[in-house]
Design a protein around this motif. Sequence first.
Motif, PDB file in Angstrom:
ATOM      1  N   ILE A   1       0.875  -1.172   0.000  1.00  0.00           N
ATOM      2  CA  ILE A   1       0.000   0.000   0.000  1.00  0.00           C
ATOM      3  C   ILE A   1       0.911   1.220   0.000  1.00  0.00           C
ATOM      4  O   ILE A   1       1.953   1.211   0.667  1.00  0.00           O
TER       5      ILE A   1
ATOM      6  N   TYR B   1       4.129   1.059   2.140  1.00  0.00           N
ATOM      7  CA  TYR B   1       3.916   0.201   3.296  1.00  0.00           C
ATOM      8  C   TYR B   1       3.706  -1.240   2.847  1.00  0.00           C
ATOM      9  O   TYR B   1       2.985  -1.487   1.869  1.00  0.00           O
TER      10      TYR B   1
ATOM     11  N   TRP C   1       1.165  -3.601   9.860  1.00  0.00           N
ATOM     12  CA  TRP C   1       1.805  -2.784   8.846  1.00  0.00           C
ATOM     13  C   TRP C   1       3.282  -2.587   9.190  1.00  0.00           C
ATOM     14  O   TRP C   1       3.663  -2.557  10.364  1.00  0.00           O
ATOM     15  N   GLY C   2       4.086  -2.427   8.154  1.00  0.00           N
ATOM     16  CA  GLY C   2       5.437  -1.962   8.374  1.00  0.00           C
ATOM     17  C   GLY C   2       5.427  -0.479   8.707  1.00  0.00           C
ATOM     18  O   GLY C   2       4.376   0.169   8.648  1.00  0.00           O
TER      19      GLY C   2
END
Lengths: 107, 120
Positions: free
Chosen positions: B37, B94, B110-111
């Motif tokens: 994303i 992300y 999420w990162g």
Amino acid sequence: EIVLTQSPATLSLSPGERATLSCRASQSVSSYLAWYQQKPGQAPRLLIYDASNRATGIPPRFSGSGSGTDFTLTISSLEPEDFAVYYCQQRSSWPLTFGPGTKVDIK
Amino acid sequence: QVQLQESGPGLVKPSDTLSLTCTVSGASISTYYWSWIRQPPGKGLEWIAYIYYSGTTKYNPSLKSRGTMSVDTSKNQFSLKLNSVTAADTAVYYCARGTPYGSGENFDYWGQGTLVTVSS
């Protein structure tokens, strides 16, 4: 592609007040709508999935409702850490899409 | 504790290929769907693509067939390549894990995100 519209763009409220955020879809997404919170410099955090289900660890002051094309995220009493940008996201059809966001800031 | 970490160049030249890798810890990459994303500076979120460990992929048509995802189960990593980049591809990218229900179309981990700038 399903387009999501969020209103208002900005919501100015005080701590302790109730926040009501709206997300409208260009066509029905059934109940396949999620809400995320994003703070500056951070990744989004999943709050609500499938319209009304709180994600793991999300406090009960966050609630979601709606189906079809109209959805609402309610924060019953704003805490200082709730001032952020909120995005809705649909998973009814591909491609997955997000709304443009509502910023909740301190009045 | 599930953690995701993006890695890759922060600067890519126009018309070159953007390559990013996401390293997953605390969860098996063979169990979930995994997505990329992106978020242009000061703007909203755009889902790019997802992959399942079996190799099943879906891409956002907005990429105009420029994207390729892959997975390396031995390293618990997945990757994104985006070719023919332009300034419009400048964004924070992300990586994220799809939730266990459905086909992973919501994102629960999420990162931290990595800024990729496309510029000569």
